[in-house]
Motif scaffolding. Structure first.
Motif, PDB file in Angstrom:
ATOM      1  N   ALA A  49      -7.264  63.424  34.220  1.00  0.00           N
ATOM      2  CA  ALA A  49      -5.854  63.193  34.521  1.00  0.00           C
ATOM      3  C   ALA A  49      -5.682  62.772  35.979  1.00  0.00           C
ATOM      4  CB  ALA A  49      -5.041  64.454  34.234  1.00  0.00           C
ATOM      5  N   ARG A  50      -6.431  63.389  36.868  1.00  0.00           N
ATOM      6  CA  ARG A  50      -6.360  63.015  38.282  1.00  0.00           C
ATOM      7  C   ARG A  50      -6.951  61.634  38.522  1.00  0.00           C
ATOM      8  NH1 ARG A  50      -8.230  69.043  40.400  1.00  0.00           N
ATOM      9  NH2 ARG A  50      -6.113  69.938  40.519  1.00  0.00           N
ATOM     10  N   GLN A  51      -7.954  61.285  37.725  1.00  0.00           N
ATOM     11  CA  GLN A  51      -8.616  59.989  37.902  1.00  0.00           C
ATOM     12  C   GLN A  51      -7.791  58.826  37.335  1.00  0.00           C
ATOM     13  OE1 GLN A  51     -12.586  59.842  36.263  1.00  0.00           O
ATOM     14  NE2 GLN A  51     -12.624  57.605  36.189  1.00  0.00           N
ATOM     15  N   HIS A  52      -7.220  59.033  36.122  1.00  0.00           N
ATOM     16  CA  HIS A  52      -6.571  57.922  35.424  1.00  0.00           C
ATOM     17  C   HIS A  52      -5.044  57.926  35.509  1.00  0.00           C
ATOM     18  CE1 HIS A  52     -10.292  56.493  33.602  1.00  0.00           C
ATOM     19  NE2 HIS A  52     -10.592  57.747  33.276  1.00  0.00           N
ATOM     20  N   ALA A  53      -4.439  59.024  35.964  1.00  0.00           N
ATOM     21  CA  ALA A  53      -2.975  59.127  36.078  1.00  0.00           C
ATOM     22  C   ALA A  53      -2.266  58.699  34.789  1.00  0.00           C
ATOM     23  CB  ALA A  53      -2.485  58.302  37.264  1.00  0.00           C
ATOM     24  N   LEU A  75      -1.607  70.830  36.315  1.00  0.00           N
ATOM     25  CA  LEU A  75      -1.001  69.498  36.413  1.00  0.00           C
ATOM     26  C   LEU A  75       0.351  69.570  37.105  1.00  0.00           C
ATOM     27  CD1 LEU A  75      -1.826  68.079  32.865  1.00  0.00           C
ATOM     28  CD2 LEU A  75      -2.775  67.299  35.043  1.00  0.00           C
ATOM     29  N   LYS A  76       1.080  70.645  36.853  1.00  0.00           N
ATOM     30  CA  LYS A  76       2.393  70.832  37.471  1.00  0.00           C
ATOM     31  C   LYS A  76       2.266  70.968  38.986  1.00  0.00           C
ATOM     32  CE  LYS A  76       6.460  73.868  37.015  1.00  0.00           C
ATOM     33  NZ  LYS A  76       6.969  75.082  36.350  1.00  0.00           N
ATOM     34  N   LYS A  85       3.310  59.067  39.062  1.00  0.00           N
ATOM     35  CA  LYS A  85       4.063  60.283  38.773  1.00  0.00           C
ATOM     36  C   LYS A  85       3.142  61.284  38.083  1.00  0.00           C
ATOM     37  CE  LYS A  85       8.472  57.878  38.102  1.00  0.00           C
ATOM     38  NZ  LYS A  85       9.575  57.601  37.136  1.00  0.00           N
ATOM     39  N   PRO A  86       3.388  62.572  38.236  1.00  0.00           N
ATOM     40  CA  PRO A  86       2.562  63.554  37.517  1.00  0.00           C
ATOM     41  C   PRO A  86       2.734  63.369  36.014  1.00  0.00           C
ATOM     42  CG  PRO A  86       4.476  64.612  38.507  1.00  0.00           C
ATOM     43  CD  PRO A  86       4.436  63.219  39.047  1.00  0.00           C
ATOM     44  N   PRO A  87       1.654  63.512  35.243  1.00  0.00           N
ATOM     45  CA  PRO A  87       1.771  63.334  33.787  1.00  0.00           C
ATOM     46  C   PRO A  87       2.606  64.433  33.160  1.00  0.00           C
ATOM     47  CG  PRO A  87      -0.396  64.177  34.363  1.00  0.00           C
ATOM     48  CD  PRO A  87       0.279  63.840  35.652  1.00  0.00           C
ATOM     49  N   ARG A  88       3.250  64.103  32.071  1.00  0.00           N
ATOM     50  CA  ARG A  88       3.997  65.094  31.307  1.00  0.00           C
ATOM     51  C   ARG A  88       3.101  65.594  30.185  1.00  0.00           C
ATOM     52  NH1 ARG A  88       9.269  61.237  31.696  1.00  0.00           N
ATOM     53  NH2 ARG A  88      10.083  62.122  33.641  1.00  0.00           N
ATOM     54  N   LEU A  89       3.216  66.876  29.866  1.00  0.00           N
ATOM     55  CA  LEU A  89       2.261  67.498  28.954  1.00  0.00           C
ATOM     56  C   LEU A  89       2.900  67.913  27.638  1.00  0.00           C
ATOM     57  CD1 LEU A  89      -0.724  69.604  29.776  1.00  0.00           C
ATOM     58  CD2 LEU A  89       0.927  70.663  28.233  1.00  0.00           C
TER      59      LEU A  89
END
Length: 212
Positions: A49-53, A75-76, A85-89
């Motif tokens: 998630a940090r790598q691919h956003a 992630l939050k 933007k931070p991903p939504r889960l």
């Protein structure tokens, strides 16, 4: 000629290889969704998630190395890369328990669906969450309104979960850098709050209500 609409980029985190592959194949059939990466455990999901956003992360609750709820919280708290933007889960799980739903939403999840839901519902949930809305299984949401509150603290939950897995107080103390007496005190508090007879019974009650 206008540019093609941007697809919703999804990261899948699921420890069952066959299910992970099936979910990816089903989502790739949707014209506005693409699966950019998948992970077999929570820690790998966080790294990817940090790598691919991605726009959306889909995860189960019970995951190796890092649970879905721990992943949601991480992630939050993560600082997204510049320009992203931070991903939504979205939680996709077999656990139809109001306690899990409450904890997932508290951890930052925007969606909570059950694995026996039709694939079309998952795709629609992805679209809703991407648009800034919530997507929660309606029957479970209704149950959550009347469910009793989780009485456990985070530390009590941490220790009780390990005790329920069969670890001794000494093992738990060493892992969490606490004294054995402190571990026993936390277990006694948890047992009393749950009206249980012992630590195993307390873990059973807490799991049944979605508190572990």
């Amino acid at each position: 000629m206008s540019a093609a609409p941007k697809k919703i980029r999804v990261l899948l985190a699921e420890d069952q290889t066959m299910l992970r592959g099936a979910l990816a194949a089903l989502l790739e059939l949707e014209p506005d969704i693409c699966v950019i990466a998948n992970a077999p455990n929570g820690r790998e999901a966080l790294r990817l998630a940090r790598q691919h956003a991605p726009d959306i992360v889909i995860t189960d609750i019970e995951m190796p190395e890092m649970t879905g709820l721990e992943l949601a919280a991480a992630l939050k708290e993560s600082t997204p890369a510049a320009g992203t933007k931070p991903p939504r889960l979205i939680i996709l799980t077999t656990f139809a328990r109001a306690g899990y739903l409450r904890r997932a939403l508290d951890a930052g999840a925007r969606g909570y669906l059950l694995k026996d839901s039709p694939a079309s519902e998952l795709a629609e949930a992805i679209r809703r969450v991407h648009a800034g809305l919530r997507a929660v299984d309606p029957a479970l949401a209704a149950e959550a309104w009347s469910a009793e509150d989780d009485p456990l603290t985070d530390r009590e939950r941490q220790i009780l979960q390990r005790a329920g897995d069969g670890r001794t107080s000494a093992d738990i103390a060493a892992e969490l850098h606490l004294s054995e007496g402190t571990v026993r005190n936390y277990l006694s508090e948890a047992i009393a709050k749950l009206g249980a007879t012992n630590r195993v019974d307390a873990a059973r009650i807490a799991r049944a209500r979605g508190w572990l």
